[in-house]
Design a protein around this motif. Structure first.
Motif, short mmCIF file in Angstrom:
data_model
loop_
_atom_site.label_atom_id
_atom_site.label_comp_id
_atom_site.label_asym_id
_atom_site.label_seq_id
_atom_site.Cartn_x
_atom_site.Cartn_y
_atom_site.Cartn_z
N ASP A 163 0.88 -1.13 0.09
CA ASP A 163 -0.07 -0.04 0.12
C ASP A 163 0.89 1.20 0.05
O ASP A 163 0.50 2.34 -0.59
N TYR A 164 2.06 1.35 0.49
CA TYR A 164 3.05 2.40 0.62
C TYR A 164 4.34 2.06 0.03
O TYR A 164 5.29 2.31 0.83
N ALA A 165 4.56 1.37 -1.04
CA ALA A 165 5.79 0.99 -1.69
C ALA A 165 5.59 1.03 -3.25
O ALA A 165 4.79 0.64 -3.60
N ALA A 166 6.77 1.46 -3.71
CA ALA A 166 6.85 1.13 -5.18
C ALA A 166 7.76 -0.15 -5.18
O ALA A 166 8.83 -0.26 -4.44
N ILE A 167 7.64 -1.19 -5.89
CA ILE A 167 8.17 -2.34 -6.55
C ILE A 167 8.69 -2.27 -7.72
O ILE A 167 8.12 -1.91 -8.81
N GLY A 168 10.00 -2.55 -7.78
CA GLY A 168 10.57 -2.57 -9.25
C GLY A 168 11.40 -3.95 -9.40
O GLY A 168 11.82 -4.40 -8.86
N TRP A 169 11.61 -4.14 -10.75
CA TRP A 169 12.29 -5.20 -11.30
C TRP A 169 13.28 -4.46 -12.16
O TRP A 169 12.93 -3.84 -13.11
N PHE A 170 14.38 -5.01 -11.86
CA PHE A 170 15.60 -4.52 -12.73
C PHE A 170 16.44 -5.84 -13.20
O PHE A 170 16.29 -6.82 -12.56
N ARG A 171 17.42 -5.73 -13.97
CA ARG A 171 18.47 -6.84 -14.50
C ARG A 171 19.45 -6.10 -14.90
O ARG A 171 19.84 -4.89 -15.06
N TYR A 218 16.39 -8.59 -10.51
CA TYR A 218 16.54 -8.03 -9.04
C TYR A 218 15.07 -7.52 -8.77
O TYR A 218 14.55 -6.95 -9.68
N CYS A 219 14.29 -7.74 -7.77
CA CYS A 219 13.38 -6.83 -7.39
C CYS A 219 13.95 -5.66 -6.26
O CYS A 219 14.83 -6.18 -5.57
N TRP A 238 16.90 -3.98 -1.91
CA TRP A 238 17.09 -5.05 -2.93
C TRP A 238 17.30 -6.48 -2.61
O TRP A 238 17.55 -6.84 -1.52
N GLY A 239 16.66 -7.36 -3.35
CA GLY A 239 16.72 -8.65 -3.15
C GLY A 239 18.10 -9.33 -3.76
O GLY A 239 18.84 -8.35 -4.09
N LYS A 240 18.30 -10.39 -3.62
CA LYS A 240 19.62 -11.13 -4.06
C LYS A 240 19.64 -11.32 -5.57
O LYS A 240 20.83 -11.56 -6.11
N GLY A 241 18.58 -11.31 -6.14
CA GLY A 241 18.41 -11.85 -7.67
C GLY A 241 18.12 -13.14 -7.84
O GLY A 241 18.32 -14.13 -6.98
N THR A 242 17.57 -13.34 -9.15
CA THR A 242 17.40 -14.76 -9.58
C THR A 242 18.03 -14.55 -11.19
O THR A 242 17.45 -13.88 -11.89
#
Length: 125
Positions: free
Chosen positions: A30-38, A94-95, A115-119
């Motif tokens: 509800d109070y965040a932006a989430i992004g996918w990056f590579r 990464y997200c 940041w996450g650790k990535g997949t």
């Protein structure tokens, strides 16, 4: 503490599909932006797609019509459905999340705090 865990990466042939998941704890959608990056080896991290708390999405032109970002508030998870994967798209995906960006529309990697650790996504012939 905000934690993000990506999953769903793997091996796929050109034209194939994968669905990546980003499970989020310590923050609400509800109070965040989430992004996918590579990021591919030897290259800079690049934007793929982002979604803000108003469900506004922003994706890079090269994936429009093929990739879709979505969210499940009940599961506090954001997804990246990737169809029609191309040979030039293998990378670590990464997200990222940031509560300060809940209204953000720009989707800029350097602005994200968590940041996450990535997949790993591998596209092979």
């Amino acid at each position: 503490q905000v934690q993000l865990v990506e999953s769903g990466g793997g091996l796929v042939q050109p034209g194939g599909s994968l669905r990546l998941s980003c499970a989020i704890s310590g923050s609400t959608l509800d109070y965040a932006a989430i992004g996918w990056f590579r990021q591919a080896p030897g290259q800079e991290r690049e934007r793929v797609a982002c979604i803000n708390s108003y469900v506004y999405t922003n994706s890079v032109d090269s994936v429009k019509g093929r990739f879709t970002i979505s969210r499940d508030k009940d599961k506090n998870t954001v997804y990246l459905q990737m169809n029609g994967l191309k040979p030039e798209e293998p990378a670590v995906y990464y997200c990222a999340a940031d509560g300060r960006l809940y209204r953000d529309r720009r989707c800029l990697a350097h602005q994200y705090k968590h940041w996450g650790k990535g997949t790993q996504v591998t596209v092979y012939s």
